[in-house]
Design a protein around this motif. Structure first.
Motif, PDB file in Angstrom:
ATOM      1  N   LYS A  58      46.321  35.544   7.424  1.00 17.43           N
ATOM      2  CA  LYS A  58      45.000  34.914   7.549  1.00 17.43           C
ATOM      3  C   LYS A  58      44.784  33.834   6.486  1.00 17.43           C
ATOM      4  O   LYS A  58      45.702  33.444   5.771  1.00 17.43           O
ATOM      5  N   ASP A  60      43.971  31.237   3.497  1.00 22.00           N
ATOM      6  CA  ASP A  60      44.318  31.259   2.076  1.00 22.00           C
ATOM      7  C   ASP A  60      43.315  30.470   1.243  1.00 22.00           C
ATOM      8  O   ASP A  60      43.475  30.326   0.037  1.00 22.00           O
ATOM      9  N   THR A  64      37.007  31.615   1.750  1.00 19.94           N
ATOM     10  CA  THR A  64      37.042  32.662   2.769  1.00 19.94           C
ATOM     11  C   THR A  64      37.298  34.017   2.113  1.00 19.94           C
ATOM     12  O   THR A  64      37.860  34.102   1.014  1.00 19.94           O
ATOM     13  N   GLY A  66      39.397  36.261   3.136  1.00 15.74           N
ATOM     14  CA  GLY A  66      40.838  36.465   3.059  1.00 15.74           C
ATOM     15  C   GLY A  66      41.463  35.741   1.891  1.00 15.74           C
ATOM     16  O   GLY A  66      42.362  36.266   1.220  1.00 15.74           O
ATOM     17  N   LYS A  70      43.310  37.504  -1.473  1.00 17.32           N
ATOM     18  CA  LYS A  70      44.650  37.150  -1.949  1.00 17.32           C
ATOM     19  C   LYS A  70      44.621  36.710  -3.413  1.00 17.32           C
ATOM     20  O   LYS A  70      45.515  37.057  -4.190  1.00 17.32           O
ATOM     21  N   GLY A 365      43.682  45.519   8.054  1.00 16.13           N
ATOM     22  CA  GLY A 365      44.339  44.249   7.837  1.00 16.13           C
ATOM     23  C   GLY A 365      45.552  44.378   6.928  1.00 16.13           C
ATOM     24  O   GLY A 365      45.657  45.304   6.110  1.00 16.13           O
ATOM     25  N   GLU A 368      44.547  43.836   3.158  1.00 17.41           N
ATOM     26  CA  GLU A 368      43.726  44.961   2.710  1.00 17.41           C
ATOM     27  C   GLU A 368      44.591  46.195   2.487  1.00 17.41           C
ATOM     28  O   GLU A 368      44.415  46.936   1.520  1.00 17.41           O
ATOM     29  N   GLY A 417      37.654  45.391   7.151  1.00 18.23           N
ATOM     30  CA  GLY A 417      38.473  44.393   6.500  1.00 18.23           C
ATOM     31  C   GLY A 417      37.671  43.611   5.489  1.00 18.23           C
ATOM     32  O   GLY A 417      36.451  43.786   5.353  1.00 18.23           O
ATOM     33  N   ASN A 419      35.458  40.928   3.909  1.00 22.77           N
ATOM     34  CA  ASN A 419      34.441  39.990   4.385  1.00 22.77           C
ATOM     35  C   ASN A 419      33.413  39.771   3.285  1.00 22.77           C
ATOM     36  O   ASN A 419      33.159  40.659   2.465  1.00 22.77           O
TER      37      ASN A 419
END
Length: 453
Positions: A58, A60, A64, A66, A70, A365, A368, A417, A419
């Motif tokens: 997803k 990077d 976001t 996701g 990361k 995910g 996750e 996941g 968010n």
């Protein structure tokens, strides 16, 4: 204080992260993996950390959830992200990998770590001492029974994977390269539909024959309990004729390239009608490997029978002669009732040396799952060293997610996941109305707070 040997059950994303965390801190680790003696219904590759559903991790971008997840994992020294960057393939603003190269490199690094002993074969009961259970959503039946006894039952849903096709079988006279809203690199292929083509495809999709589901959990209306984020495309389609056209087949932001002979039969150059500059509906294809010999159908998780997948999906313009190297599959995805069973460090509440990690905990995910392995590994290392577990700030995605899965007030627990809605709001006045700007500020706050640990 002598360090105990830590058992980790499962060499998926969570298991390898936990093993790595403990090994580099001087702990001896026994990593149990049932492959190659036994494979789950969805796994095929011999290596560790096999990616089943997609090759994408997803977005990077830091604006976001996701991307923030990361960034936080990198602060904590994620092995998975290090290898992902080493084996990545172009995917616009997303982080995607060559899944075979990714698994092989993870396997090589884990096997070369002197503090990690690999034990092959199926585990059927809990280890007698310190252990991290990271068997994932496809836990073997015998060990699942042992977990069920210890944890008092499961919740479960069904998860689906999208088909993969060969690059050479795509008709490039119809498909074209473009990125949505012209953002980032044009790393996706697009298969455009006219209104008539879409309506035909839609009718065939909703009437196609699905594979049978065994041992399925049913919702109150007697239908399978699918997880919304991996909804089979044929199930989503039955919600209405525009459900997939504004879902996985949305044409918004996709314009025909200059000079492209579009499906209205004329070149795009000079057209004054905006609707003729974009498709009626659109399927995107994402690179599956670094050599770009395969593509997957983005958002096309499915439970259609294999013959039906070939029949229906070859109605997609550009895929008339598609060669399928893997059909979409559906498998059971099982997780424990974590709010009743786990604390925020992923430790089983009625124990002092058993931790869980990965999707079996209800984190949803790839990233996750891997992140939970890092947290469980850090918590196990702290406990075995007589220290307190790391206290992740609520302002971080990691902290907010771990608190959600251990929140006893969550009654009807379902997988979650990363968010931004998990994070406490900013205190900046006046409130920031622009979503991207607000998310960037939330991310900056999270990383500042995480760096203070």
């Amino acid at each position: 204080m002598s360090k105990p040997i830590i058992s980790i059950i499962g060499a998926g994303l969570a298991g390898v992260e936990a093993a790595h965390v403990l090994a580099i801190r001087g702990f001896k680790v026994r990593l149990y993996e049932m492959k190659p003696q036994k494979y789950s219904p969805a796994h095929k590759h011999l290596g560790f950390a096999e990616l089943v559903c997609s090759n994408s991790f997803k977005a990077d971008r830091l604006s976001t959830a996701g991307g923030l997840l990361k960034a936080e994992m990198r602060v904590l020294g994620s092995l998975v992200l290090e290898v992902a960057n080493y084996t990545k393939v172009p995917a616009g603003g997303a982080l995607a990998v060559d899944r075979v190269a990714f698994s092989n490199e993870i396997t090589r690094r884990i096997r070369s770590e002197p503090n990690i002993e690999i034990v092959s074969g199926e585990v059927t009961d809990f280890p007698k001492s310190h252990a991290i259970i990271a068997t994932g959503p496809l836990t073997s039946d015998k060990f699942a029974d042992a977990i069920k006894i210890k944890c008092g039952g499961f919740l479960s849903f069904y998860d689906a994977a999208a088909p993969i096709i060969t690059a050479e079988s795509i008709n490039m006279e119809k498909a074209f390269v473009a990125t949505r809203y012209d953002k980032g690199e044009a790393d996706y292929l697009n298969c455009p539909f006219t209104k008539g083509e879409y309506e035909r495809f839609y009718e065939e999709l909703i009437n196609a024959e699905v594979a049978s589901l065994h041992d399925v959990d049913l919702s109150e209306n007697g239908k399978p309990n699918f997880y919304e984020g991996c909804m089979p495309v044929e199930v989503l389609a039955k919600r209405g004729i525009d459900s997939v056209r504004y879902g996985c087949m949305k044409p918004v932001g996709i314009l025909y390239p200059e000079g492209h002979i579009n499906l209205w039969g004329s070149a795009n150059a000079g057209s004054s009608n905006q609707v003729h500059k974009r498709p009626y509906a659109n399927v995107q294809l994402r690179k599956e490997n670094a050599t770009v010999t395969m593509f997957n159908l983005v958002g096309f998780q499915t439970n259609l029978k294999f013959g039906e997948q070939k029949r229906v999906f070859t109605l997609i313009p550009g895929l008339e002669n598609a060669e399928f190297v893997r059909y979409g599959v559906m498998h059971r995805n099982t997780f424990i009732d974590s709010p009743r069973l786990l604390d925020s460090a992923f430790m089983l509440k009625n124990s002092d040396n058993i931790y869980f990690a990965g999707q079996i905990t209800g984190v949803e995910g790839y990233m996750e799952s891997a992140a939970s392995g890092i947290i469980a590994g850090l918590a196990m290392a702290a406990r075995c060293s007589g220290e307190n577990a790391i206290e992740l700030p609520d302002t971080t995605i990691l902290g907010a997610l771990t608190r959600y899965i251990s929140d006893k007030t969550v009654v009807a627990f379902q997988p979650m996941g990363a968010n931004m809605g998990l994070l406490p709001p900013l205190t900046i006045q006046p409130p920031i109305k622009n979503k991207q700007e607000r998310n960037t500020k939330l991310s900056e706050r999270a990383l500042r707070d995480l760096q203070k640990l």
